[in-house]
Scaffold this motif. Structure first.
Motif, mmCIF file in Angstrom:
data_model
loop_
_atom_site.group_PDB
_atom_site.id
_atom_site.type_symbol
_atom_site.label_atom_id
_atom_site.label_comp_id
_atom_site.label_asym_id
_atom_site.label_seq_id
_atom_site.Cartn_x
_atom_site.Cartn_y
_atom_site.Cartn_z
ATOM 1 N N CYS A 29 30.584 16.805 23.267
ATOM 2 C CA CYS A 29 30.358 17.649 22.083
ATOM 3 C C CYS A 29 29.190 17.120 21.263
ATOM 4 N N ASP A 30 28.108 16.779 21.979
ATOM 5 C CA ASP A 30 26.938 16.187 21.330
ATOM 6 C C ASP A 30 25.777 17.158 21.177
ATOM 7 N N GLY A 31 26.031 18.429 21.495
ATOM 8 C CA GLY A 31 24.996 19.441 21.355
ATOM 9 C C GLY A 31 24.134 19.625 22.584
ATOM 10 N N THR A 32 24.384 18.844 23.641
ATOM 11 C CA THR A 32 23.555 18.962 24.838
ATOM 12 C C THR A 32 24.293 19.618 26.006
ATOM 13 N N HIS A 33 25.588 19.864 25.872
ATOM 14 C CA HIS A 33 26.380 20.459 26.947
ATOM 15 C C HIS A 33 26.721 21.906 26.594
ATOM 16 N N GLU A 34 26.168 22.823 27.372
ATOM 17 C CA GLU A 34 26.397 24.243 27.120
ATOM 18 C C GLU A 34 27.889 24.565 27.195
ATOM 19 N N GLY A 35 28.345 25.373 26.245
ATOM 20 C CA GLY A 35 29.742 25.779 26.220
ATOM 21 C C GLY A 35 30.630 24.862 25.395
ATOM 22 N N TYR A 36 30.084 23.739 24.947
ATOM 23 C CA TYR A 36 30.861 22.815 24.120
ATOM 24 C C TYR A 36 30.415 22.932 22.665
ATOM 25 N N PRO A 37 31.343 22.740 21.735
ATOM 26 C CA PRO A 37 30.958 22.718 20.321
ATOM 27 C C PRO A 37 30.246 21.404 20.003
ATOM 28 N N THR A 38 29.791 21.257 18.785
ATOM 29 C CA THR A 38 29.202 19.998 18.332
ATOM 30 C C THR A 38 30.168 19.364 17.337
ATOM 31 N N TYR A 39 30.616 18.161 17.658
ATOM 32 C CA TYR A 39 31.599 17.452 16.841
ATOM 33 C C TYR A 39 31.036 16.125 16.349
ATOM 34 N N VAL A 40 31.507 15.723 15.174
ATOM 35 C CA VAL A 40 31.281 14.385 14.639
ATOM 36 C C VAL A 40 32.643 13.880 14.171
ATOM 37 N N ALA A 41 32.982 12.667 14.565
ATOM 38 C CA ALA A 41 34.243 12.083 14.121
ATOM 39 C C ALA A 41 33.974 11.019 13.058
ATOM 40 N N PHE A 47 35.399 16.508 13.195
ATOM 41 C CA PHE A 47 34.879 17.642 12.435
ATOM 42 C C PHE A 47 33.964 18.474 13.322
ATOM 43 N N ASP A 48 34.048 19.794 13.195
ATOM 44 C CA ASP A 48 33.209 20.719 13.954
ATOM 45 C C ASP A 48 31.961 21.033 13.136
ATOM 46 N N VAL A 49 30.821 20.482 13.555
ATOM 47 C CA VAL A 49 29.556 20.696 12.850
ATOM 48 C C VAL A 49 28.661 21.691 13.592
ATOM 49 N N THR A 50 29.261 22.412 14.552
ATOM 50 C CA THR A 50 28.524 23.416 15.320
ATOM 51 C C THR A 50 27.809 24.375 14.362
ATOM 52 N N GLY A 51 26.559 24.651 14.651
ATOM 53 C CA GLY A 51 25.809 25.581 13.819
ATOM 54 C C GLY A 51 24.954 24.911 12.766
ATOM 55 N N ASN A 52 25.226 23.638 12.464
ATOM 56 C CA ASN A 52 24.385 22.920 11.519
ATOM 57 C C ASN A 52 23.232 22.302 12.311
ATOM 58 N N LYS A 53 22.035 22.797 12.064
ATOM 59 C CA LYS A 53 20.861 22.391 12.832
ATOM 60 C C LYS A 53 20.571 20.887 12.740
ATOM 61 N N ALA A 54 21.046 20.227 11.692
ATOM 62 C CA ALA A 54 20.796 18.793 11.525
ATOM 63 C C ALA A 54 21.448 17.945 12.615
ATOM 64 N N TYR A 55 22.468 18.507 13.301
ATOM 65 C CA TYR A 55 23.176 17.770 14.352
ATOM 66 C C TYR A 55 22.754 18.188 15.753
ATOM 67 N N GLU A 56 21.816 19.106 15.870
ATOM 68 C CA GLU A 56 21.330 19.556 17.173
ATOM 69 C C GLU A 56 20.468 18.466 17.805
ATOM 70 N N PRO A 57 20.352 18.468 19.138
ATOM 71 C CA PRO A 57 19.550 17.449 19.816
ATOM 72 C C PRO A 57 18.142 17.340 19.227
ATOM 73 N N GLY A 58 17.748 16.104 18.939
ATOM 74 C CA GLY A 58 16.430 15.841 18.382
ATOM 75 C C GLY A 58 16.343 15.965 16.870
ATOM 76 N N ALA A 59 17.390 16.480 16.235
ATOM 77 C CA ALA A 59 17.376 16.639 14.780
ATOM 78 C C ALA A 59 17.781 15.328 14.095
ATOM 79 N N SER A 60 17.631 15.301 12.787
ATOM 80 C CA SER A 60 17.814 14.066 12.029
ATOM 81 C C SER A 60 19.178 13.406 12.188
ATOM 82 N N TYR A 61 20.259 14.188 12.306
ATOM 83 C CA TYR A 61 21.596 13.604 12.402
ATOM 84 C C TYR A 61 22.210 13.741 13.794
ATOM 85 N N SER A 62 21.389 14.063 14.786
ATOM 86 C CA SER A 62 21.921 14.234 16.143
ATOM 87 C C SER A 62 22.548 12.956 16.677
#
Length: 122
Positions: A29-41, A47-62
């Motif tokens: 759930c790190d933003g690099t696997h298609e079909g998975y949400p983006t999570y931060v624990a 927590f589901d941070v899917t949709g927040n661009k700051a956690y997408e691959p290459g972004a500031s909080y990825s």
């Protein structure tokens, strides 16, 4: 003080879940696997941070995505090696920062579960 971490715009959150989430699943759930949400624990809470661009691959909080980033958040660090769950040995001021991050996330992102301590049972 309670308004300190309130989002600028109202966020409608789902009731928190306490489903066990394996470390293996969380890592996907790190933003690099298609079909998975983006999570931060944080402190074992996922927590589901899917949709927040700051956690997408290459972004500031990825660096936080797909892992329990408690130690890094507590120390305000973006270092990959600091993104780990161990935080109990930190100084009180760092624990306060971590608690503040937990509050910040809990007012903005849905809680999807808890990091499973025994992934073998999942």
């Amino acid at each position: 003080m309670s308004g300190k971490f309130e989002p600028k715009q109202k966020v409608e959150l789902d009731p928190p879940k306490d489903d066990p989430i394996s470390l293996d699943y969380l890592s996907k759930c790190d933003g690099t696997h298609e079909g998975y949400p983006t999570y931060v624990a944080i402190k074992g809470t996922v927590f589901d941070v899917t949709g927040n661009k700051a956690y997408e691959p290459g972004a500031s909080y990825s660096v936080f995505a797909g892992k329990d980033a408690s130690r890094a958040l507590a120390q305000s660090s973006l270092k990959k090696e600091e993104c780990r769950p161990e935080w109990e040995d930190l100084k009180p001021e760092h624990k306060k920062v971590l608690d503040d991050w937990y509050t910040f996330f809990s007012k903005r992102y849905n809680i999807k579960g808890k990091v499973a301590t025994d992934s073998a049972n999942l």
